[in-house]
Design a protein around this motif. Structure first.
Motif, PDB file in Angstrom:
ATOM      1  N   THR A 181      37.636  35.277  33.627  1.00  7.47           N
ATOM      2  CA  THR A 181      37.662  36.855  33.368  1.00  7.47           C
ATOM      3  C   THR A 181      37.102  37.559  34.506  1.00  7.47           C
ATOM      4  O   THR A 181      37.356  38.584  34.718  1.00  7.47           O
ATOM      5  CB  THR A 181      37.068  37.252  31.897  1.00  7.47           C
ATOM      6  OG1 THR A 181      37.807  36.337  30.811  1.00  7.47           O
ATOM      7  CG2 THR A 181      37.305  38.588  31.667  1.00  7.47           C
ATOM      8  N   GLU A 182      35.830  36.835  34.770  1.00  5.48           N
ATOM      9  CA  GLU A 182      34.919  37.446  35.889  1.00  5.48           C
ATOM     10  C   GLU A 182      35.952  37.569  37.237  1.00  5.48           C
ATOM     11  O   GLU A 182      35.943  38.698  37.853  1.00  5.48           O
ATOM     12  CB  GLU A 182      33.736  36.672  36.254  1.00  5.48           C
ATOM     13  CG  GLU A 182      32.825  37.588  37.044  1.00  5.48           C
ATOM     14  CD  GLU A 182      31.593  36.277  37.326  1.00  5.48           C
ATOM     15  OE1 GLU A 182      31.650  35.308  36.986  1.00  5.48           O
ATOM     16  OE2 GLU A 182      30.477  37.063  37.855  1.00  5.48           O
ATOM     17  N   THR A 183      36.517  36.476  37.492  1.00  4.21           N
ATOM     18  CA  THR A 183      37.435  36.594  38.788  1.00  4.21           C
ATOM     19  C   THR A 183      38.531  37.540  38.677  1.00  4.21           C
ATOM     20  O   THR A 183      38.785  38.483  39.654  1.00  4.21           O
ATOM     21  CB  THR A 183      38.229  35.137  38.799  1.00  4.21           C
ATOM     22  OG1 THR A 183      37.205  34.238  38.806  1.00  4.21           O
ATOM     23  CG2 THR A 183      39.026  35.269  40.311  1.00  4.21           C
ATOM     24  N   ARG A 184      39.170  37.752  37.523  1.00  2.88           N
ATOM     25  CA  ARG A 184      40.223  38.669  37.332  1.00  2.88           C
ATOM     26  C   ARG A 184      39.773  40.029  37.385  1.00  2.88           C
ATOM     27  O   ARG A 184      40.301  41.139  37.860  1.00  2.88           O
ATOM     28  CB  ARG A 184      40.882  38.443  35.821  1.00  2.88           C
ATOM     29  CG  ARG A 184      41.999  39.597  35.616  1.00  2.88           C
ATOM     30  CD  ARG A 184      42.439  39.687  34.143  1.00  2.88           C
ATOM     31  NE  ARG A 184      41.133  40.251  33.519  1.00  2.88           N
ATOM     32  CZ  ARG A 184      41.138  40.250  32.070  1.00  2.88           C
ATOM     33  NH1 ARG A 184      42.304  39.527  31.469  1.00  2.88           N
ATOM     34  NH2 ARG A 184      40.066  40.531  31.584  1.00  2.88           N
ATOM     35  N   ASP A 185      38.534  40.311  36.748  1.00  2.00           N
ATOM     36  CA  ASP A 185      37.997  41.785  37.047  1.00  2.00           C
ATOM     37  C   ASP A 185      37.449  41.963  38.401  1.00  2.00           C
ATOM     38  O   ASP A 185      37.703  43.140  38.618  1.00  2.00           O
ATOM     39  CB  ASP A 185      36.582  41.704  35.931  1.00  2.00           C
ATOM     40  CG  ASP A 185      37.055  41.678  34.509  1.00  2.00           C
ATOM     41  OD1 ASP A 185      36.037  41.331  33.714  1.00  2.00           O
ATOM     42  OD2 ASP A 185      38.030  41.929  34.126  1.00  2.00           O
ATOM     43  N   ALA A 186      37.074  41.041  38.992  1.00  2.00           N
ATOM     44  CA  ALA A 186      36.590  41.285  40.322  1.00  2.00           C
ATOM     45  C   ALA A 186      37.907  41.822  41.394  1.00  2.00           C
ATOM     46  O   ALA A 186      37.950  42.788  41.983  1.00  2.00           O
ATOM     47  CB  ALA A 186      35.964  40.197  41.021  1.00  2.00           C
ATOM     48  N   LEU A 187      38.807  40.842  40.948  1.00  2.00           N
ATOM     49  CA  LEU A 187      40.313  41.346  41.669  1.00  2.00           C
ATOM     50  C   LEU A 187      40.833  42.522  41.241  1.00  2.00           C
ATOM     51  O   LEU A 187      41.578  43.325  41.938  1.00  2.00           O
ATOM     52  CB  LEU A 187      41.281  40.178  41.633  1.00  2.00           C
ATOM     53  CG  LEU A 187      42.498  40.195  42.158  1.00  2.00           C
ATOM     54  CD1 LEU A 187      42.220  40.215  43.825  1.00  2.00           C
ATOM     55  CD2 LEU A 187      43.472  39.110  41.894  1.00  2.00           C
ATOM     56  N   PHE A 213      33.613  46.054  47.274  1.00  2.00           N
ATOM     57  CA  PHE A 213      34.166  45.175  46.252  1.00  2.00           C
ATOM     58  C   PHE A 213      35.039  43.895  46.865  1.00  2.00           C
ATOM     59  O   PHE A 213      35.180  42.880  46.203  1.00  2.00           O
ATOM     60  CB  PHE A 213      35.268  45.974  45.490  1.00  2.00           C
ATOM     61  CG  PHE A 213      34.570  46.684  44.361  1.00  2.00           C
ATOM     62  CD1 PHE A 213      34.788  48.083  44.485  1.00  2.00           C
ATOM     63  CD2 PHE A 213      33.560  46.293  43.514  1.00  2.00           C
ATOM     64  CE1 PHE A 213      34.138  49.119  43.608  1.00  2.00           C
ATOM     65  CE2 PHE A 213      32.959  47.180  42.664  1.00  2.00           C
ATOM     66  CZ  PHE A 213      33.364  48.609  42.764  1.00  2.00           C
ATOM     67  N   GLU A 214      35.517  44.148  48.002  1.00  2.00           N
ATOM     68  CA  GLU A 214      36.261  42.997  48.618  1.00  2.00           C
ATOM     69  C   GLU A 214      35.309  41.872  48.958  1.00  2.00           C
ATOM     70  O   GLU A 214      35.609  40.550  48.783  1.00  2.00           O
ATOM     71  CB  GLU A 214      37.116  43.524  50.025  1.00  2.00           C
ATOM     72  CG  GLU A 214      38.145  44.379  49.530  1.00  2.00           C
ATOM     73  CD  GLU A 214      38.812  44.900  50.744  1.00  2.00           C
ATOM     74  OE1 GLU A 214      38.691  44.180  52.077  1.00  2.00           O
ATOM     75  OE2 GLU A 214      39.753  45.940  50.959  1.00  2.00           O
ATOM     76  N   GLY A 215      34.131  42.182  49.693  1.00  2.00           N
ATOM     77  CA  GLY A 215      33.290  41.329  49.889  1.00  2.00           C
ATOM     78  C   GLY A 215      32.638  40.641  48.812  1.00  2.00           C
ATOM     79  O   GLY A 215      32.422  39.452  48.763  1.00  2.00           O
ATOM     80  N   LYS A 216      32.523  41.348  47.570  1.00  2.00           N
ATOM     81  CA  LYS A 216      31.903  40.739  46.250  1.00  2.00           C
ATOM     82  C   LYS A 216      32.771  39.623  45.896  1.00  2.00           C
ATOM     83  O   LYS A 216      32.617  38.472  45.436  1.00  2.00           O
ATOM     84  CB  LYS A 216      31.754  41.887  45.326  1.00  2.00           C
ATOM     85  CG  LYS A 216      30.439  42.843  45.562  1.00  2.00           C
ATOM     86  CD  LYS A 216      30.473  43.830  44.510  1.00  2.00           C
ATOM     87  CE  LYS A 216      29.516  44.973  45.064  1.00  2.00           C
ATOM     88  NZ  LYS A 216      29.135  45.948  43.948  1.00  2.00           N
ATOM     89  N   PHE A 217      34.272  40.117  45.735  1.00  5.01           N
ATOM     90  CA  PHE A 217      35.285  39.191  45.403  1.00  5.01           C
ATOM     91  C   PHE A 217      35.338  37.992  46.140  1.00  5.01           C
ATOM     92  O   PHE A 217      35.592  36.638  45.797  1.00  5.01           O
ATOM     93  CB  PHE A 217      36.491  39.795  45.315  1.00  5.01           C
ATOM     94  CG  PHE A 217      37.556  39.032  44.982  1.00  5.01           C
ATOM     95  CD1 PHE A 217      38.006  38.606  43.682  1.00  5.01           C
ATOM     96  CD2 PHE A 217      38.655  38.404  45.808  1.00  5.01           C
ATOM     97  CE1 PHE A 217      38.915  37.940  43.329  1.00  5.01           C
ATOM     98  CE2 PHE A 217      39.554  37.687  45.295  1.00  5.01           C
ATOM     99  CZ  PHE A 217      39.889  37.364  43.972  1.00  5.01           C
TER     100      PHE A 217
END
Length: 637
Positions: A577-583, A481-485
């Motif tokens: 929203t996509e950024t927030r969900d990823a974080l 998830f860190e890499g995806k973000f």
């Protein structure tokens, strides 16, 4: 004996504390020893060694390993070279049959041992001749050149007598193989005959009446010789060994075996043309000096120099040949590494040896101080070349455009975008052109330059889809998830500004959520406020990522960065929203790790019967659980 067993014996023959202690001032710290990192300049020790594990860890540079790894890093050795060096220190004999990943057959290994041993005998012969009555003239010459006894001993300086057969007679006396001596270039056969006769009557000494300098490889083994004539006759002033099975001129730099530790410590290397200049600077205190001998600098030399040095300073003669060699080196470093090598031009047309030697101690001291200042302030040769190009072209508009075209083709070879952009104002000022025109020309030519990229099979767009790489170790493995973000952010630079504002308004420290130190370093770079006055943008901040930080070794994460940097189309808008969900997923993983750690500590405290620790840990756990259940606030772009 198997290679693995031999390697185990070599490692066991030394104590890592003793080896590290030669480079680091260690002191006890519990079960460990600690000291200042030999890889970074620091004030607080972050370097630790454990004798029980025979291992080291450096937290400031993220380097760790065993005694072989340490020797490789601190001395610039290959794995094989480190093993040979440690075997010598530990008194372990490496059998002729041992290959140790060197890739040399047993017969070849035996052949190399003969060459190395023979070179040692020849070096001892020259040194003995230097100290003999026959070497009186050589000693006087060395004294006239200001070479100290200490330098004579450390460099192994010798003397080749003014004779056609003194070395040959010595080698015959010790029953050395004449054919091997010929291949090493210390003996020669008459030009009309290629093979030596059995009675050696057609063999003669290659070096005669010369001050001799052993040429050593990275391990300090003698591989060849250089000689400075002592004769008044019209002969070659300097003569070096020809290439041999153990001497490759394109891969050897004179004095590197002695200088590499100082190069690593200073992160700078001084490059001169010959051994006399090298010795003079070394004796004057410039211990990070090396020389290329009898050949032009090669791509392999560039690779060797940049392996440990972040700055290369060339000090060549100021005659026509020296100036031409300086420009050739500038082009070579640009072509091979995109690197702007620096250059020092000595006053009064002197070479380094002449410059450093005055008539008395006061003049010597003054010359050393002046040279220190010249080296410290040495400009990139490229920048001086730019000025010369501008001066030599017409001052008309067309002349300026022609000059810009010539200059841009050189500057576009620079590896780092920062190095390119940093020269925009210089060139614009010199040519009296608008900066935007210069920048556009640079960027156009830079885009046409072949840029080696790490090819990774990834989707074209960013976001949270699985990103996979084609490798034997991580085939079809999704990036965490860190890499995806991280991929989402660098694919959509506009989200960076919103994320900075969100972090400021909510007083959240985003960096604490990232476990991977490399990704955390990249995030720290991206989250820094932009320098609006210089026109810095989020897109440029991302473009300079490969230059600003060391990218993770993980191929998928590197692939995300390089994919975005090499993409031709503009990035697509991304929903906040996509950024927030990823974080949120990164944050959730962070709290899960922390909660697990506390639960483990709580169990240990309960087993010990420590009520105070249990109470404190339970309070920490409750607080963390409460925080982790709160959703992230909205991130508005």
């Amino acid at each position: 004996m198997a290679d693995a067993e031999l390697i185990r014996r070599i490692k066991g023959s030394v104590d890592i504390v003793d080896i590290v202690g030669e480079h680091v001032n260690l002191r006890p710290a519990g079960q460990r020893m600690k000291g200042l990192s030999p890889f970074n300049r620091e004030k607080t020790p972050s370097f630790f060694v454990r004798s029980d594990r025979q291992a080291f860890s450096c937290y400031s540079s993220d380097k760790h390993g065993d005694v072989v790894d340490f020797v490789r890093l601190v001395r610039g050795f290959s794995f094989y070279e480190a093993l040979v060096w440690l075997a010598d220190r530990g008194g372990v004999n490496i059998p002729r049959g041992a290959i140790l990943a060197k890739g040399i057959s047993n017969s070849k290994r035996g052949e190399f041992e003969v060459y190395n041993k023979l070179n040692q005998y020849v070096a001892h012969f020259f040194q003995a001749q230097f100290m003999s009555q026959a070497g009186n003239r050589a000693r006087k010459y060395a004294e006239s050149r200001g070479i100290s006894e200490k330098m004579i001993k450390e460099y192994g300086i010798g003397f080749a007598p003014d004779s056609w057969s003194s070395l040959k007679d010595y080698l015959l006396k010790i029953k050395a193989p004449m054919d091997a001596a010929i291949r090493l270039g210390v003996l020669k056969t008459k030009s009309s005959e290629s093979a030596p006769r059995k009675d050696a009557s057609n063999i003669y000494d290659a070096f005669r009446n010369r001050l001799m300098f052993p040429i050593r490889d990275n391990l300090g083994e003698v591989v060849g010789f250089g000689g400075r004539t002592l004769s008044d006759d019209k002969v070659m002033k300097y003569y070096n060994s020809s290439e041999s099975p153990v001497y490759n001129k394109g891969g050897i730099l004179f004095n590197l075996d002695r200088a590499k530790r100082h190069i690593r410590e200073s992160e700078e290397v001084i490059l001169v043309e010959g051994y006399m200049d090298c010795l003079a600077l070394d004796q004057a205190g410039f211990q990070n000096v090396v020389a290329n001998l009898g050949t032009a600098l090669t791509p392999n030399h560039v690779k060797i120099l940049l392996k440990t040095a972040k700055r290369v300073i060339v000090i060549y003669d100021t005659d026509k040949a020296g100036k031409a060699a300086t420009i050739r080196n500038m082009d070579l470093f640009l072509r091979e590494a995109g690197f702007p090598v620096s250059g020092v031009r000595l006053p009064s047309g002197k070479d380094p040896d002449d410059f450093i030697r005055g008539r008395n101690k006061e003049q010597n001291s003054a010359a050393v101080q002046e040279l220190q200042q010249l080296i410290h302030g040495a400009p990139a040769i490229l920048d001086k070349w730019i000025e010369q190009v501008a001066d030599s072209t017409a001052k008309s508009l067309q002349g300026k455009m022609d000059a810009l075209s010539i200059i841009s083709k050189k500057i576009s070879q620079l590896a780092k975008p920062l190095w390119v952009r940093g020269r925009v104002s210089l060139v614009a000022s010199i040519l009296n052109l608008e900066e935007h025109l210069v920048l556009e020309t640079f960027l156009r030519d830079r885009k046409q330059q072949p840029q080696p990229r790490e090819r990774v099979s990834t989707p074209r767009r960013g976001g949270l889809q699985n990103i996979t790489v084609n490798s034997s170790t991580s085939k079809n493995a999704p990036v965490n998830f860190e890499g995806k973000f991280l991929g989402l952010l660098i694919s959509h630079p506009q989200q960076l500004e919103a994320l900075r504002g969100w972090q400021c308004n909510t007083q959240n420290d985003i960096l604490q959520f990232f476990e991977d130190p490399k990704i955390r370093e990249i995030m720290q770079h991206l989250m820094r406020p932009l320098n609006r006055q210089s026109g810095e943008t989020n897109e440029f901040r991302i473009k300079e990522l490969p230059d600003a930080v060391d990218l993770p070794s993980d191929a998928a994460i590197r692939g995300i960065v390089y994919r975005v940097l090499s993409a031709d189309e503009a990035s697509q808008p991304s929903d906040s929203t996509e950024t927030r969900d990823a974080l949120q997923k990164v944050r959730t993983n962070h709290f899960s790790r922390e909660i697990t750690k506390i639960k483990v500590s709580l169990k240990e405290a309960q087993a010990r019967g420590s009520d105070t620790d249990c109470m404190n840990l339970q309070r920490d756990l409750d607080s963390l659980l409460k925080i982790s259940r709160k959703p992230l606030e909205s991130i508005n772009g």
